[in-house]
Design a protein around this motif. Structure first.
Motif, PDB file in Angstrom:
ATOM      1  N   ASN A   1       3.982   2.199   8.817  1.00  0.00           N
ATOM      2  CA  ASN A   1       4.028   3.026   7.618  1.00  0.00           C
ATOM      3  C   ASN A   1       5.028   2.546   6.589  1.00  0.00           C
ATOM      4  OD1 ASN A   1       2.093   4.777   8.734  1.00  0.00           O
ATOM      5  ND2 ASN A   1       3.686   5.846   9.888  1.00  0.00           N
ATOM      6  N   GLY A   2       6.123   1.949   7.054  1.00  0.00           N
ATOM      7  CA  GLY A   2       7.110   1.419   6.120  1.00  0.00           C
ATOM      8  C   GLY A   2       7.830   2.499   5.338  1.00  0.00           C
ATOM      9  N   GLY A   3       8.589   2.027   4.355  1.00  0.00           N
ATOM     10  CA  GLY A   3       9.329   2.960   3.510  1.00  0.00           C
ATOM     11  C   GLY A   3      10.761   2.504   3.327  1.00  0.00           C
ATOM     12  N   ARG A   4      11.147   2.326   2.075  1.00  0.00           N
ATOM     13  CA  ARG A   4      12.500   1.848   1.786  1.00  0.00           C
ATOM     14  C   ARG A   4      13.561   2.815   2.285  1.00  0.00           C
ATOM     15  NH1 ARG A   4      15.170  -1.664  -1.660  1.00  0.00           N
ATOM     16  NH2 ARG A   4      13.222  -2.500  -2.480  1.00  0.00           N
ATOM     17  N   TRP A   5      13.209   4.105   2.333  1.00  0.00           N
ATOM     18  CA  TRP A   5      14.191   5.109   2.735  1.00  0.00           C
ATOM     19  C   TRP A   5      14.668   4.900   4.165  1.00  0.00           C
ATOM     20  CZ3 TRP A   5      13.021   8.405   6.802  1.00  0.00           C
ATOM     21  CH2 TRP A   5      11.671   8.415   7.218  1.00  0.00           C
ATOM     22  N   LYS A   6      13.866   4.167   4.961  1.00  0.00           N
ATOM     23  CA  LYS A   6      14.239   3.931   6.352  1.00  0.00           C
ATOM     24  C   LYS A   6      15.389   2.953   6.480  1.00  0.00           C
ATOM     25  CE  LYS A   6       9.599   5.039   7.947  1.00  0.00           C
ATOM     26  NZ  LYS A   6       8.349   4.587   8.559  1.00  0.00           N
TER      27      LYS A   6
END
Length: 129
Positions: A101-106
């Motif tokens: 899913n990814g996501g910069r917030w991670k």
């Protein structure tokens, strides 16, 4: 659907080295966030090393920094973990995982196992003193 298969675990003496491999198959794509995690009996699963190729970043647990190296071969869909200067406390089941899913917030907590939604079956690493 992505499937992950780890290999390369085994038993070594303290100070030795191992290289773990994780072969990805199925609907694989380049650029997935991937990582290595480990779990010992009675302990929670912990992040060892993760790679976020979309952001060009890798992360290591403090306990393994300088000894372990994570790398990813996009062409062969294989993730590696080279482990040097192994210690008895490195003994654990090691798992490969992918975050589809990814996501910069991670990136604020890049070793968090809960971000990863596809897991391999694990490979045992035992380090004797």
């Amino acid at each position: 659907q992505v499937q992950l298969m780890e290999s390369g675990g085994g038993s070594v003496q303290a100070g030795g080295s191992l290289r773990l491999s994780c072969a990805a198959s199925g609907s694989t794509g380049s650029g997935y966030t991937m990582g290595w995690f480990r779990q010992s009996p009675g302990k929670e699963r912990e992040g060892v090393a993760t790679t976020y190729p979309g952001y060009g970043s890798t992360y290591y647990a403090t306990s393994v920094k300088g000894r372990f190296t994570i790398s990813q071969d996009i062409a062969t869909n294989t993730l590696y973990l080279v482990m040097n200067s192994l210690k008895p406390e490195d003994t654990a089941m090691y798992y490969c995982a992918a975050d589809l899913n990814g996501g910069r917030w991670k990136l604020s907590n890049p070793l968090n196992p809960s971000f990863f939604n596809v897991w391999g079956q694990g490979t045992q690493v035992t380090v004797s003193s």
